[in-house]
Motif scaffolding. Sequence first.
Motif, PDB file in Angstrom:
ATOM      1  N   ARG A 224       0.839  -1.207   0.000  1.00 43.89           N
ATOM      2  CA  ARG A 224       0.000   0.000   0.000  1.00 43.89           C
ATOM      3  C   ARG A 224       0.870   1.251   0.000  1.00 43.89           C
ATOM      4  O   ARG A 224       0.641   2.195  -0.769  1.00 43.89           O
ATOM      5  CB  ARG A 224      -0.923  -0.017   1.216  1.00 43.89           C
ATOM      6  N   SER A 225       1.894   1.254   0.841  1.00 44.35           N
ATOM      7  CA  SER A 225       2.779   2.416   0.920  1.00 44.35           C
ATOM      8  C   SER A 225       3.597   2.589  -0.362  1.00 44.35           C
ATOM      9  O   SER A 225       3.843   3.707  -0.809  1.00 44.35           O
ATOM     10  CB  SER A 225       3.716   2.291   2.122  1.00 44.35           C
ATOM     11  N   ALA A 226       4.003   1.464  -0.969  1.00 49.23           N
ATOM     12  CA  ALA A 226       4.762   1.540  -2.221  1.00 49.23           C
ATOM     13  C   ALA A 226       3.944   2.225  -3.310  1.00 49.23           C
ATOM     14  O   ALA A 226       4.480   3.016  -4.104  1.00 49.23           O
ATOM     15  CB  ALA A 226       5.176   0.149  -2.669  1.00 49.23           C
ATOM     16  N   LEU A 227       2.638   1.944  -3.338  1.00 50.64           N
ATOM     17  CA  LEU A 227       1.785   2.524  -4.367  1.00 50.64           C
ATOM     18  C   LEU A 227       1.379   3.957  -4.052  1.00 50.64           C
ATOM     19  O   LEU A 227       1.373   4.822  -4.941  1.00 50.64           O
ATOM     20  CB  LEU A 227       0.537   1.659  -4.540  1.00 50.64           C
ATOM     21  N   LEU A 228       1.035   4.217  -2.801  1.00 50.41           N
ATOM     22  CA  LEU A 228       0.549   5.547  -2.433  1.00 50.41           C
ATOM     23  C   LEU A 228       1.680   6.536  -2.192  1.00 50.41           C
ATOM     24  O   LEU A 228       1.597   7.688  -2.630  1.00 50.41           O
ATOM     25  CB  LEU A 228      -0.342   5.448  -1.190  1.00 50.41           C
TER      26      LEU A 228
END
Length: 371
Positions: A224-228
């Motif tokens: 999630r953090s990689a994408l956001l």
Amino acid sequence: MAPEPTAEPRVQGVKLRDLPKVSLHDHLDGGLRPETIVELAEGTEVALPASDPAALGAWFADQSESGSLVEYLTTFEITTGVMQTREALTRVAREFVEDLADDGVVYGEVRWAPEQHLDGGLSLEEAVEAVQEGIEQGEDVAEDAGRSIRVGQILSAMRQGDRVREIAELAVAFRQDGVAGFDIAGPEDGFPPSRHRAAFDYLAGEFFPVTVHAGEAAGVSSIRSALLDGRALRLGHGVAIARDVDVVSREGEEVLVQFGDLARWVRDREIPLELSPTSNLQTGAIAHWGSQIEDHPFDLLYQLGFCVTVNTDNRLMSRTSLTRELAVLVTAFGYDLDDIERFQLNAAAAAFLPVEQREELIDLIAEGFAR
């Protein structure tokens, strides 16, 4: 440990090694030849656990069977230790490309962390130039041998350090001189991409391609953090995305699943997963599902329509090659040539290349499999 395929694996009578392949996730400091390590260690303070190349190769493989990413990463102290001069970096990069070409790879991206190669007095820029020199030499050697290969650099910043923005700027500065993308690597758990949001903001502003190690050791939140936060175009491993897929029931080959919002987004947007089967088994990335290669969620993700690609991660540590990784998957899941071609087409479409060059690469793959 993943089962050993035959020495020259074939599918439907075709040698896997002869098929054109694309390698997206392969670490420079994880792909050294054992004999090169022995030679480069001479005259340095790097202490080797074995001086015989065969024994040294076996040691790396044994050490990598820990089931822990943190323990797995300790083996890199030796490989990075012998890669501290321009000559060493150039040699390792040249041999890296030669070995890919020998394995049938026609396009590859090699990732490495320049900040880990400065102990010999090199600047960051000199280190990047040394690796690029080696890549170009390797491409020339392959061309002379009748093989065509192109390789781009992905500069990795160590996510536990404080030089991420600096490496991001370095990558952008060399975007016309061999650097294709940016990555963060190192211990995933406790060091989310959000920690480096400012660097990723900078890269987004420069329209520079990013892939992020995520979903290997820190679960769904890392993805999630990689994408956001990281605006990642690809996920380095991304295995944990399968934890956001709930298998409701199985009836023979029919599987009923319920997607979480994140998994549905990754699938529907066709965000490429840089899966590395043997490495994922060694580091414990698939421990949630089991301890055998057959337990890897690779096949589930593939059957559900995720954009899966096949990679080696670290050929030295896993004693592997792209040919071997494909053979392991064939043995585990019964894939045929159409499946293997799909994995290569997925990788070609995901390459950090201009669209015209991606289309040429896709055509090259299709022509190779048609033959």
